[in-house]
Structures are given as structure tokens and as C-alpha cells.
Design an enzyme around this catalytic site. Sequence first.
Site, PDB file in Angstrom:
ATOM      1  N   ASP A  52       4.211   2.956  17.274  1.00 13.37           N
ATOM      2  CA  ASP A  52       3.677   2.818  15.916  1.00 13.37           C
ATOM      3  C   ASP A  52       2.818   1.558  15.912  1.00 13.37           C
ATOM      4  O   ASP A  52       3.179   0.566  16.569  1.00 13.37           O
ATOM      5  CB  ASP A  52       4.845   2.679  14.909  1.00 13.37           C
ATOM      6  CG  ASP A  52       4.449   3.099  13.512  1.00 13.37           C
ATOM      7  OD1 ASP A  52       3.525   2.472  12.955  1.00 13.37           O
ATOM      8  OD2 ASP A  52       5.046   4.050  12.985  1.00 13.37           O
ATOM      9  N   GLY A  99       3.827   2.104   8.664  1.00 11.35           N
ATOM     10  CA  GLY A  99       5.253   2.184   9.006  1.00 11.35           C
ATOM     11  C   GLY A  99       5.905   0.816   8.897  1.00 11.35           C
ATOM     12  O   GLY A  99       5.216  -0.208   8.787  1.00 11.35           O
ATOM     13  N   SER A 134       0.132   8.758  11.217  1.00 10.72           N
ATOM     14  CA  SER A 134      -0.990   8.801  10.270  1.00 10.72           C
ATOM     15  C   SER A 134      -0.548   8.190   8.949  1.00 10.72           C
ATOM     16  O   SER A 134       0.597   8.415   8.521  1.00 10.72           O
ATOM     17  CB  SER A 134      -1.432  10.249   9.988  1.00 10.72           C
ATOM     18  OG  SER A 134      -2.478  10.257   9.029  1.00 10.72           O
ATOM     19  N   ALA A 142       2.494  17.008  13.437  1.00 11.48           N
ATOM     20  CA  ALA A 142       2.804  16.981  12.007  1.00 11.48           C
ATOM     21  C   ALA A 142       1.529  17.223  11.214  1.00 11.48           C
ATOM     22  O   ALA A 142       0.726  16.317  11.013  1.00 11.48           O
ATOM     23  CB  ALA A 142       3.404  15.624  11.632  1.00 11.48           C
ATOM     24  N   TYR A 173      -8.200  12.252   4.824  1.00  9.14           N
ATOM     25  CA  TYR A 173      -6.892  12.746   5.286  1.00  9.14           C
ATOM     26  C   TYR A 173      -6.976  14.247   5.600  1.00  9.14           C
ATOM     27  O   TYR A 173      -6.598  14.681   6.692  1.00  9.14           O
ATOM     28  CB  TYR A 173      -5.853  12.485   4.202  1.00  9.14           C
ATOM     29  CG  TYR A 173      -4.436  12.859   4.590  1.00  9.14           C
ATOM     30  CD1 TYR A 173      -3.748  12.146   5.579  1.00  9.14           C
ATOM     31  CD2 TYR A 173      -3.774  13.909   3.957  1.00  9.14           C
ATOM     32  CE1 TYR A 173      -2.436  12.481   5.923  1.00  9.14           C
ATOM     33  CE2 TYR A 173      -2.462  14.239   4.296  1.00  9.14           C
ATOM     34  CZ  TYR A 173      -1.805  13.522   5.278  1.00  9.14           C
ATOM     35  OH  TYR A 173      -0.503  13.854   5.612  1.00  9.14           O
ATOM     36  N   ARG A 182       3.205   7.459  -4.117  1.00  9.90           N
ATOM     37  CA  ARG A 182       3.589   8.862  -4.234  1.00  9.90           C
ATOM     38  C   ARG A 182       4.429   9.075  -5.483  1.00  9.90           C
ATOM     39  O   ARG A 182       5.097   8.161  -5.980  1.00  9.90           O
ATOM     40  CB  ARG A 182       4.414   9.278  -3.024  1.00  9.90           C
ATOM     41  CG  ARG A 182       3.596   9.564  -1.808  1.00  9.90           C
ATOM     42  CD  ARG A 182       4.543  10.183  -0.804  1.00  9.90           C
ATOM     43  NE  ARG A 182       3.863  10.635   0.358  1.00  9.90           N
ATOM     44  CZ  ARG A 182       4.064  10.122   1.573  1.00  9.90           C
ATOM     45  NH1 ARG A 182       4.918   9.135   1.731  1.00  9.90           N
ATOM     46  NH2 ARG A 182       3.425  10.604   2.593  1.00  9.90           N
TER      47      ARG A 182
HETATM   48  N1  UDP Z   1       1.414  11.665  -9.654  1.00 12.84           N
HETATM   49  C1  UDP Z   1       1.702  11.259 -10.950  1.00 12.84           C
HETATM   50  N2  UDP Z   1       2.115   9.972 -11.149  1.00 12.84           N
HETATM   51  C2  UDP Z   1       2.272   9.082 -10.136  1.00 12.84           C
HETATM   52  C3  UDP Z   1       1.987   9.498  -8.801  1.00 12.84           C
HETATM   53  C4  UDP Z   1       1.549  10.790  -8.598  1.00 12.84           C
HETATM   54  O1  UDP Z   1       1.582  12.042 -11.922  1.00 12.84           O
HETATM   55  O2  UDP Z   1       2.678   7.938 -10.397  1.00 12.84           O
HETATM   56  C5  UDP Z   1       0.998  13.056  -9.422  1.00 12.84           C
HETATM   57  C6  UDP Z   1      -0.293  13.192  -8.645  1.00 12.84           C
HETATM   58  O3  UDP Z   1      -1.399  13.169  -9.524  1.00 12.84           O
HETATM   59  C7  UDP Z   1      -0.104  14.548  -7.992  1.00 12.84           C
HETATM   60  C8  UDP Z   1       1.407  14.637  -7.756  1.00 12.84           C
HETATM   61  O4  UDP Z   1       1.979  13.672  -8.625  1.00 12.84           O
HETATM   62  O5  UDP Z   1      -0.479  15.589  -8.862  1.00 12.84           O
HETATM   63  C9  UDP Z   1       1.822  14.340  -6.321  1.00 12.84           C
HETATM   64  O6  UDP Z   1       1.213  13.149  -5.915  1.00 12.84           O
HETATM   65  P1  UDP Z   1       1.573  12.424  -4.555  1.00 12.84           P
HETATM   66  O7  UDP Z   1       0.690  11.202  -4.487  1.00 12.84           O
HETATM   67  O8  UDP Z   1       3.030  12.208  -4.454  1.00 12.84           O
HETATM   68  O9  UDP Z   1       1.210  13.446  -3.392  1.00 12.84           O
HETATM   69  P2  UDP Z   1       0.101  14.589  -3.174  1.00 12.84           P
HETATM   70  O10 UDP Z   1       0.885  15.857  -3.200  1.00 12.84           O
HETATM   71  O11 UDP Z   1      -0.926  14.556  -4.281  1.00 12.84           O
HETATM   72  O12 UDP Z   1      -0.500  14.268  -1.845  1.00 12.84           O
END
Ligand code: UDP
Length: 315
Positions: free
Chosen positions: A31, A36, A74, A113, A144, A185
Site C-alpha cells: 500500500d 489506506g 485505488s 476489485a 474513477y 461516503r
Molecule cells: N450522500 C448523501 N449524503 C452524504 C454522502 C453521500 O446524501 O453525506 C449520497 C450521495 O449523493 C449518493 C449516495 O449517498 O447518492 C452514496 O454516496 P457515496 O459517496 O457513499 O457513494 P457512491 O455510491 O455515490 O459512490
Amino acid sequence: MNALITGVAGFLGSHLADALLAVGHSVIGVDNLCTGSMENLKHLAHEPRFEFRQQDICEPFDPGRVDYVFNFASPASPVDYSRLGIETLLVGSAGTRNSLEIAKRHGARFLHASTSECYGDPLVHPQTEDYWGNVNPIGPRSVYDEAKRFSEATVMAYHRYHGVDTRLVRIFNTYGPRLQKNDGRVISNFMMQALKGEDLTVYGDGGQTRSFCYVSDEIEGILGLARCDEHLPVNIGNPVEWTILDCAKAVLRVTGSKSKIAYSLLPMDDPMQRRPDITKARQLFGWKPKIDLETGLKLSLDYFRACAESEQATQ
Ligand code: UDP
């Protein structure tokens, strides 16, 4: 078996290392620690069958004889790959190629992955592996999405032209302990916000959907694929679909938090729906997830509580 895991200090890489070590394998983990954390590996400090090397896989390297290469390096959250756009493109191209070269040199099996991002903002629902996707090649997520799609093409080319024994797992949203607390996330944001008594930031109207897989289920699915000989992509994710608003409400229930929901702008190209069709994994190796979202959130509670407490202690 001697396994190489790239991205071993990440969320999935570290759980994969634990799972392989638990059944008696040896693991060399590399890594470059750009996203990470050594915190994810600290429990392995005295494990004789585990070796860590700080290494950027974009530079050619040779870990010595290995039987299996798991390519998990990644940046993976929208916040991280937006910040590290060029690095993300490079690890998905040069990094994947260097990892494949190792598998080719040592006659090792190879598992890459990949991601549901290959489907982009999907027009086919739920997503089956034969769907080619709806990806914006120049938008903010393209660093990405296209890196991962290029990786898939490279993996298939090494399989076709060099006979490398490859596998492609398309991973859908996964959560659990060791998810970075501040990678933006949805699960980490909502859990941290709920536990700190802050508003939960729902983007858009919260009607967009995701399907959340608990980490132990995801790892079990990945290992199921690793053991079978399917070379074409296989979805591994939980097929129960949640709106983001309902996900926020589930977090409030599980944490018992009095936080409110605050709406803000939907990021550009945010996919409107995501749900894996897991028929293929079920038929090939009898896999299906066992842990529903609320149970998985409860299993993640201690981890996020410790993160929230350490953050509040340093403020
Ligand atoms: N999201 C949200 N509030 C947050 C973070 C994410 O409403 O604080 C929403 C984001 O717009 C998306 C979904 O949650 O529709 C999942 O986002 P994430 O970044 O977890 O992963 P993604 O599946 O988009 O790669």
C-alpha cells in the site's frame, strides 16, 4: 497459499487480509498509504504470516513468489478520488498492469476489485453483469469510473493474450468497521453525524438509491469468486435497495440520535439508482448476503462511536 494484496491498508484490503490469514494463508500486503491507514493493520503487527511493504504499485515491483494476486489498490470514495484524480487514473492503469505482470511472471491467479461504477448512472435496473453501463467519460467521476473500466479491459487482455487466470468482481457499496470516518461516503458521513449530534446531510431529495452490503458478506462473496474459475465479471453486493433518505432514517434509528436531516445539493453525475443482480454469484458459488442494513449498522456502531469520540477528544 502465498497471497499478494495491493491496497492492503484500505477498508476492503485489510478485511481480505484478515480472512485469508484466518484460513491459514500467508499474505504480503502493499500500500502506498495515500488513502489506506496502518491503523487498519495494527492488529497484524505480530502476525508472522503477514508482511507489509509500503509500495506504490504504479512503479513496477516484485514481491517474490506468490500464488494469488488480489488487486485492491485505488482511492475509492468520491471525495478521495476527486482529490486524487490523476493518482486514481494511474493506479487503475499502470498499477493494474504492474499487478498483472506479477501474476503472469509467477503463474499466479489474479482477482481484480472492480466496481458498480462501471455501470455509471445505469439505465438497466437491477444491474446484470452483461450491461455495458452509462458512464460520463469526462465528468467528475470519470477519473474513477474510467480507470476501473480500463482496469477491466487490461485484466481481460492479460487473460486473453497471456493466459493469466483472472477474475473480476464488481463491488457495490460496502460498509462496516474500518470504513474511513471522513471519506465522505454516505454511511460514514451519516454515522459520524448522528453520533456527534450533527445534521445528517442528505444530498438532493434523498430519493436516489444504493444497495449496501456489510463487509463480512462482501468478503465472503469475493472469496467465493476467488475459488471458482469464472473470468467474466461477477457482481457482489446486497440486492436490497434503499433510498438515501431511508438510509438516513435507519442510521437515526440504530444510533438513537436526535440529529435532524438537512438537505443539500446533489453532486454532479450522482447515479440515481444502484442495485446488483446477484443471480450469477448465486448460481456460480451459492453466495448471497446474510446481513441486512440495520443489523450491519449495529455491528458498525462501536467502530464509528470510537471514531466520533476520538474526534471530539481532539477538538
Ligand atoms: N450522500 C448523501 N449524503 C452524504 C454522502 C453521500 O446524501 O453525506 C449520497 C450521495 O449523493 C449518493 C449516495 O449517498 O447518492 C452514496 O454516496 P457515496 O459517496 O457513499 O457513494 P457512491 O455510491 O455515490 O459512490
